[in-house]
Design an enzyme around this catalytic site. Structure first.
Site, PDB file in Angstrom:
ATOM      1  N   HIS A   1      28.700  66.018  -4.817  1.00 53.84           N
ATOM      2  CA  HIS A   1      29.928  65.744  -4.060  1.00 53.84           C
ATOM      3  C   HIS A   1      31.148  65.617  -4.969  1.00 53.84           C
ATOM      4  O   HIS A   1      32.278  65.697  -4.498  1.00 53.84           O
ATOM      5  CB  HIS A   1      29.768  64.501  -3.174  1.00 53.84           C
ATOM      6  CG  HIS A   1      29.782  63.190  -3.897  1.00 53.84           C
ATOM      7  ND1 HIS A   1      28.634  62.474  -4.172  1.00 53.84           N
ATOM      8  CD2 HIS A   1      30.804  62.431  -4.366  1.00 53.84           C
ATOM      9  CE1 HIS A   1      28.949  61.348  -4.778  1.00 53.84           C
ATOM     10  NE2 HIS A   1      30.265  61.297  -4.920  1.00 53.84           N
TER      11      HIS A   1
ATOM     12  N   ASP B   1      22.303  65.867  -3.774  1.00 52.02           N
ATOM     13  CA  ASP B   1      23.584  65.412  -4.325  1.00 52.02           C
ATOM     14  C   ASP B   1      23.598  65.392  -5.854  1.00 52.02           C
ATOM     15  O   ASP B   1      24.065  64.442  -6.471  1.00 52.02           O
ATOM     16  CB  ASP B   1      23.949  64.026  -3.779  1.00 52.02           C
ATOM     17  CG  ASP B   1      25.441  63.721  -3.922  1.00 52.02           C
ATOM     18  OD1 ASP B   1      26.189  64.600  -4.392  1.00 52.02           O
ATOM     19  OD2 ASP B   1      25.854  62.605  -3.558  1.00 52.02           O
TER      20      ASP B   1
ATOM     21  N   SER C   1      30.818  57.934  -9.315  1.00 45.43           N
ATOM     22  CA  SER C   1      29.853  58.942  -8.870  1.00 45.43           C
ATOM     23  C   SER C   1      29.522  59.933  -9.978  1.00 45.43           C
ATOM     24  O   SER C   1      30.416  60.500 -10.604  1.00 45.43           O
ATOM     25  CB  SER C   1      30.416  59.696  -7.673  1.00 45.43           C
ATOM     26  OG  SER C   1      30.491  58.870  -6.537  1.00 45.43           O
TER      27      SER C   1
END
Length: 522
Positions: A107, A138, A217
């Site tokens: 992402h 992901d 992230s």
């Protein structure tokens, strides 16, 4: 670890591993009487010192291999699929792994137009590109165009699945500052979690109270200088709770791409339910040992349907015994049995032990990628399909399209398209359309001024042709010979008409008026 030739008596200072203690060179004096002292030249000493410092610096500073990522991305409009949203700029984290690659979250780099990466304490940005990306799990791997980027960067190594209550440290570049951030926390629990990026897949995930904020992230989660996870998501409403992707999922991704492409996590297509009713277990001739869960349904996958049946009892998946609640024990953690199926790669087979009509059977289920439910999750990389005719915009029904209805899109959608997208495949699989098509919008023009069904309607038939996919819409219009086009919609068999000659004459002008470069993307 002492340095060679260091450590003397008589007040000569020693040099610790952190390099912070003062020292002098008097210990090189040949007159030293320490029995274990061997004099060395300054040249050799500095050479040894450089090697030791290089090793100790990396072991003490894994942050040098943590990378800051800047992404410029642009997503399509799902209800006006020839258009794109404005360019969005965001940042994330990553880390260097073996093979001169950077691991991060999918992402972080999805829909990217440009990716820039920056080393620890280095002001220069470098261009990077996606090498492999797994939207289901992901995860992504980046490569940098300029190989010198990796000079003096040591790859981080992976560890094992961390234990609950053990301590981990997250590294990354969260929002609120430009410098690297470190947060320490405890592993709270390990279980299957829905991965928000794809939306309709669940994988093993680890929860920690170490802060994982936007920008974290893709950053590594370390334990004893080994990567035990990749930070990837939080959960609204929970305080001090973040999640990271653990080594079993990361290792599956890395094994998958070894052949030069990413296939994804395969599925068996088996849905199991708890089997804890004592009377039912006796009826199925199951012992009272808390093992075995009932196979409730099977996806329309012929290879699976040929091996197992509904109402079979699943006793074992690979090496894992299946509990009566549909779970297995993984490294001391009781988690959903689906984690056992996820150990297989695409094309491999998973050995199962089942109970059928009171008899135990050993079978093998082929594992393959399942694409039929792709529209139920978030889609990436492939632009949406559409066809525009006389101002009527047709596109594929998907969750991405549904989200254009607004924050409360589930309530805003009519019951028919909700049923078609989410429930028909399980309740009436033989009537499922290959690609349900909706009228996404109507671009105002006199030729369609009297069309009352403006948007969000499921297309059933056009000119008598049943619409199973978008190509059927094109064929129905382009092969018509009657004076009027007849369009039928669900629910309630509502229909509309267009004058065929007027529609054909207006078609090109409508495209030009609304700036649509092509009337289709198929």
């Amino acid at each position: 670890m002492p340095l060679i030739g260091l450590g003397t008596r008589g007040g000569v200072a020693s040099l610790g591993m952190d390099g912070r203690q003062p020292f002098d060179f008097k210990f090189l004096d040949h007159r030293s009487r320490h029995p274990h002292f061997r004099p060395v030249s300054k040249k050799i000493f500095f050479l040894l010192l450089t090697v030791v410092f290089a090793t100790s610096a990396f072991s003490a500073e894994p942050e040098r291999s943590v990378i800051q990522i800047y992404t410029s991305s642009q997503q399509p409009h799902w209800d006006a699929p020839w258009r794109f949203e404005s360019v969005r700029r965001a940042s994330g984290s990553g880390f260097v792994i073996k093979g001169k690659r950077i691991m991060t979250n999918a992402h972080v780099v999805s829909w990217a137009k440009q990716i820039l990466v920056r080393r620890y304490q280095d002001p220069r940005p470098y261009l990077a590109r996606v090498q492999f990306i797994g939207h289901d799990c992901d995860l992504a791997l980046l490569e940098v165009e300029e190989e010198s980027f990796f000079d003096r960067l040591e790859p981080l190594s992976f560890g094992e699945l961390p234990k609950v209550r053990s301590t981990v440290v997250t590294y990354g570049f969260p929002a609120g500052g430009e410098q690297i951030s470190y947060t320490r926390g405890v592993v709270s629990r390990i279980e299957m979690q829905n991965f928000v990026h794809i939306g309709n897949r669940s994988f093993l995930a680890v929860q920690t109270d170490a802060a994982i904020n936007p920008g974290n992230s893709g950053g590594p989660v370390l334990q004893d200088d080994l990567v035990v996870g990749v930070a990837f998501q939080g959960m609204p409403g929970l305080e001090n709770a973040g999640f990271f992707i653990p080594p079993p999922v990361v290792e599956h991704f890395l094994r998958d791409v070894q052949d030069g492409r990413y296939d994804g996590f395969p599925v068996a297509g088996i849905r199991i339910v708890a089997l804890q009713n004592p009377a039912y277990r006796r009826f199925l001739k199951l012992p009272d040992n808390n093992l075995g869960a009932r196979i409730d349904s099977i996806l329309p996958i012929p290879a699976t349907e040929a091996v197992v049946r509904p109402d079979d009892v699943l006793l074992r998946v690979g090496p894992y015994e299946v509990g009566s609640d549909g779970t297995v024990v993984l490294d001391g953690n009781r988690v959903s049995a689906s984690v056992a199926f996820q150990t297989a790669q695409n094309g491999e087979s998973m050995p199962l032990k089942i109970l059928r009509e009171g008899k135990e059977l050993n079978v093998s289920v082929p594992m393959s990628i399942y694409e039929a439910d792709r529209v139920l999750g978030n889609q990436y990389d492939v632009l949406p399909r559409y066809f525009v005719y006389a101002g009527l915009v047709f596109t594929r029904l998907s969750q991405d399209y549904m989200k254009t209805f607004g924050r409360d899109w589930r309530d805003a959608a009519n019951a028919e398209i909700v049923y078609e997208l989410y429930y028909r495949r399980s309740e009436s699989p033989k009537t499922v359309r290959t690609e349900p098509v909706v009228l996404a919008s109507t671009l105002a023009h006199p030729v369609n001024a009297n069309v009352k069904i403006a948007a969000r309607a499921l297309v059933d038939r056009i000119n008598g042709v049943k619409i199973d996919r978008l190509e059927d819409v094109v064929r129905a219009f382009e092969t018509a010979t009657d004076t009027h086009h007849v369009l039928e919609f669900l629910p309630n068999a509502a229909f509309e008409t267009l004058d065929r000659k007027e529609a054909e004459a207006a078609h090109a002008r409508i495209l030009e008026t609304y700036g649509i470069p092509k009337d289709r993307r198929l």
